[in-house]
Motif scaffolding. Structure first.
Motif, mmCIF file in Angstrom:
data_model
loop_
_atom_site.group_PDB
_atom_site.id
_atom_site.type_symbol
_atom_site.label_atom_id
_atom_site.label_comp_id
_atom_site.label_asym_id
_atom_site.label_seq_id
_atom_site.Cartn_x
_atom_site.Cartn_y
_atom_site.Cartn_z
ATOM 1 N N ALA A 184 3.636 -1.475 12.970
ATOM 2 C CA ALA A 184 4.057 -2.876 13.102
ATOM 3 C C ALA A 184 4.397 -3.242 14.542
ATOM 4 O O ALA A 184 4.426 -4.419 14.885
ATOM 5 C CB ALA A 184 5.254 -3.151 12.202
ATOM 6 N N ALA A 212 -1.300 -5.338 13.654
ATOM 7 C CA ALA A 212 -0.558 -5.720 12.450
ATOM 8 C C ALA A 212 -1.079 -7.040 11.879
ATOM 9 O O ALA A 212 -1.067 -7.236 10.672
ATOM 10 C CB ALA A 212 0.927 -5.822 12.766
ATOM 11 N N ALA A 259 -3.675 -6.931 9.067
ATOM 12 C CA ALA A 259 -3.271 -6.339 7.784
ATOM 13 C C ALA A 259 -3.605 -7.219 6.599
ATOM 14 O O ALA A 259 -3.586 -8.445 6.688
ATOM 15 C CB ALA A 259 -1.768 -6.065 7.797
ATOM 16 N N PRO A 265 1.457 -5.161 4.292
ATOM 17 C CA PRO A 265 1.797 -5.415 5.696
ATOM 18 C C PRO A 265 1.946 -4.129 6.503
ATOM 19 O O PRO A 265 2.190 -3.050 5.955
ATOM 20 C CB PRO A 265 3.125 -6.176 5.611
ATOM 21 C CG PRO A 265 3.669 -5.875 4.265
ATOM 22 C CD PRO A 265 2.511 -5.572 3.374
ATOM 23 N N ALA A 266 1.804 -4.264 7.813
ATOM 24 C CA ALA A 266 1.837 -3.114 8.725
ATOM 25 C C ALA A 266 3.155 -2.357 8.667
ATOM 26 O O ALA A 266 3.197 -1.170 8.990
ATOM 27 C CB ALA A 266 1.547 -3.577 10.147
ATOM 28 N N TRP A 316 2.678 0.764 6.715
ATOM 29 C CA TRP A 316 1.688 1.753 7.148
ATOM 30 C C TRP A 316 2.381 2.958 7.748
ATOM 31 O O TRP A 316 3.483 2.846 8.306
ATOM 32 C CB TRP A 316 0.762 1.166 8.207
ATOM 33 C CG TRP A 316 -0.052 -0.009 7.788
ATOM 34 C CD1 TRP A 316 -0.204 -0.523 6.528
ATOM 35 C CD2 TRP A 316 -0.827 -0.840 8.647
ATOM 36 N NE1 TRP A 316 -1.025 -1.618 6.566
ATOM 37 C CE2 TRP A 316 -1.431 -1.835 7.850
ATOM 38 C CE3 TRP A 316 -1.082 -0.848 10.007
ATOM 39 C CZ2 TRP A 316 -2.265 -2.806 8.370
ATOM 40 C CZ3 TRP A 316 -1.910 -1.815 10.527
ATOM 41 C CH2 TRP A 316 -2.496 -2.785 9.720
ATOM 42 N N VAL A 327 -4.689 2.033 8.452
ATOM 43 C CA VAL A 327 -4.417 0.602 8.319
ATOM 44 C C VAL A 327 -4.896 0.118 6.954
ATOM 45 O O VAL A 327 -5.792 0.715 6.366
ATOM 46 C CB VAL A 327 -5.102 -0.206 9.449
ATOM 47 C CG1 VAL A 327 -4.592 0.219 10.804
ATOM 48 C CG2 VAL A 327 -6.613 -0.074 9.394
ATOM 49 N N ALA A 328 -4.276 -0.937 6.469
ATOM 50 C CA ALA A 328 -4.694 -1.544 5.195
ATOM 51 C C ALA A 328 -5.255 -2.929 5.501
ATOM 52 O O ALA A 328 -4.549 -3.792 6.001
ATOM 53 C CB ALA A 328 -3.517 -1.637 4.234
ATOM 54 N N LEU A 329 -6.530 -3.102 5.213
ATOM 55 C CA LEU A 329 -7.227 -4.360 5.459
ATOM 56 C C LEU A 329 -7.638 -4.965 4.125
ATOM 57 O O LEU A 329 -7.514 -4.330 3.087
ATOM 58 C CB LEU A 329 -8.454 -4.100 6.336
ATOM 59 C CG LEU A 329 -8.193 -3.336 7.639
ATOM 60 C CD1 LEU A 329 -9.507 -2.950 8.295
ATOM 61 C CD2 LEU A 329 -7.350 -4.157 8.572
ATOM 62 N N THR A 330 -8.158 -6.167 4.152
ATOM 63 C CA THR A 330 -8.603 -6.834 2.928
ATOM 64 C C THR A 330 -10.069 -6.497 2.665
ATOM 65 O O THR A 330 -10.932 -6.757 3.502
ATOM 66 C CB THR A 330 -8.430 -8.358 3.050
ATOM 67 O OG1 THR A 330 -7.053 -8.642 3.314
ATOM 68 C CG2 THR A 330 -8.860 -9.058 1.780
ATOM 69 N N PRO A 360 -6.330 -4.818 -1.011
ATOM 70 C CA PRO A 360 -6.162 -3.963 0.174
ATOM 71 C C PRO A 360 -7.027 -2.701 0.098
ATOM 72 O O PRO A 360 -7.161 -2.099 -0.966
ATOM 73 C CB PRO A 360 -4.676 -3.594 0.155
ATOM 74 C CG PRO A 360 -4.030 -4.612 -0.714
ATOM 75 C CD PRO A 360 -5.067 -5.035 -1.707
ATOM 76 N N THR A 387 -7.553 0.932 2.392
ATOM 77 C CA THR A 387 -7.000 1.739 3.474
ATOM 78 C C THR A 387 -8.137 2.313 4.310
ATOM 79 O O THR A 387 -9.084 2.880 3.769
ATOM 80 C CB THR A 387 -6.135 2.883 2.908
ATOM 81 O OG1 THR A 387 -5.096 2.298 2.132
ATOM 82 C CG2 THR A 387 -5.530 3.709 4.018
#
Length: 185
Positions: free
Chosen positions: A30, A36, A39, A44-45, A48, A79-82, A89, A91
Motif C-alpha cells: 500500500a 495500489a 488493485a 485493496p493493497a 497484499w 498483487v490482486a487485480l480485476t 479479484p 492474484t
C-alpha cells in the motif's frame, strides 16, 4: 572504516555503485500508491503481502573501455487485480530481476539505449529506489489480468434463445441479393 548507510528513498547512486553498495528490505504494498491504485476494489493493497526488494551496485570494467556503472534491481510482489473475464479479484505474482546501466547524460543514455538490449538511464544525483521499483512493477503488470479458469462460471444465454434470436433477425444481405437479381426487396 564504517560502511556508509544508504537510504533507499534518497540514494546517492554514484557513491552506492562505486562502493558496490547493497540494500534489501520489505515495503507494504500500500506504500506504493500508483501500484495500489491498480488493485481490485474487493482486494485493496492493504491486504497484499509485503513486497521484497534488493539493490546491488556494481562497477564493470570492459576491456579497452571506460568503467560502467550498473545497478541490479530485484523485487517480488503479489498483487490482486480485476479479472477481465469474470470481474473478480485475481492474484498475480510479479518478479523483477533487471540490470540497469547508468551513464552521465540523457543524450548518452538515449544513444546507447537505441543500440543496446540493456536498460540505460542517465545517472541522477539522488535516486528514489521506491519510485524506481514501483515503475518496474507497473511495467510488469499484465495488460489483461485474468484467471486461468474463473472461479465462477460466466453468465451465458441459453442455447435455444440464441438460435431463436438468429432466426428472427432478417439477413442484411437479402435486400442486396434481390437488387442484384433485378427485383425489389
Amino acid at each position: 572504516m564504517k560502511p556508509r548507510a544508504f537510504v533507499p528513498e534518497k540514494l546517492d547512486l554514484a557513491v552506492f555503485i562505486r562502493e558496490s553498495g547493497s540494500l534489501e528490505g520489505e515495503w507494504p504494498a500500500a506504500s506504493l500508491q500508483r501500484l495500489a491504485d491498480a488493485a481490485a476494489p474487493e482486494a485493496p493493497a492493504a491486504g497484499w503481502p509485503a513486497l521484497r526488494w534488493s539493490l546491488q551496485g556494481e562497477v564493470r570494467q570492459p576491456k579497452g573501455g571506460q568503467a560502467q556503472a550498473w545497478l541490479h534491481v530485484a523485487c517480488q510482489a503479489e498483487v490482486a487485480l480485476t479479472c477481465q473475464r469474470c470481474l473478480k479479484p485475481v492474484t498475480e505474482a510479479l518478479a523483477i530481476d533487471r540490470w540497469i546501466r547508468f551513464v552521465d547524460t540523457e543524450a548518452e543514455a538515449e544513444a546507447l539505449d537505441v543500440d543496446s538490449d540493456d536498460d540505460v538511464l542517465a545517472l541522477p544525483r539522488h535516486l528514489d529506489a521506491r519510485e524506481l521499483i514501483e515503475d518496474e512493477l507497473l511495467l510488469e503488470l499484465p495488460l489483461v489480468p485474468r484467471h486461468d479458469a474463473c472461479p465462477e462460471p460466466l453468465p451465458q444465454a441459453p442455447d435455444e434463445e440464441v438460435v431463436e434470436a438468429e432466426e428472427d433477425r432478417p439477413n442484411p444481405f437479402a435486400k442486396l441479393a434481390a437488387l442484384k437479381r433485378g427485383g425489389s426487396a
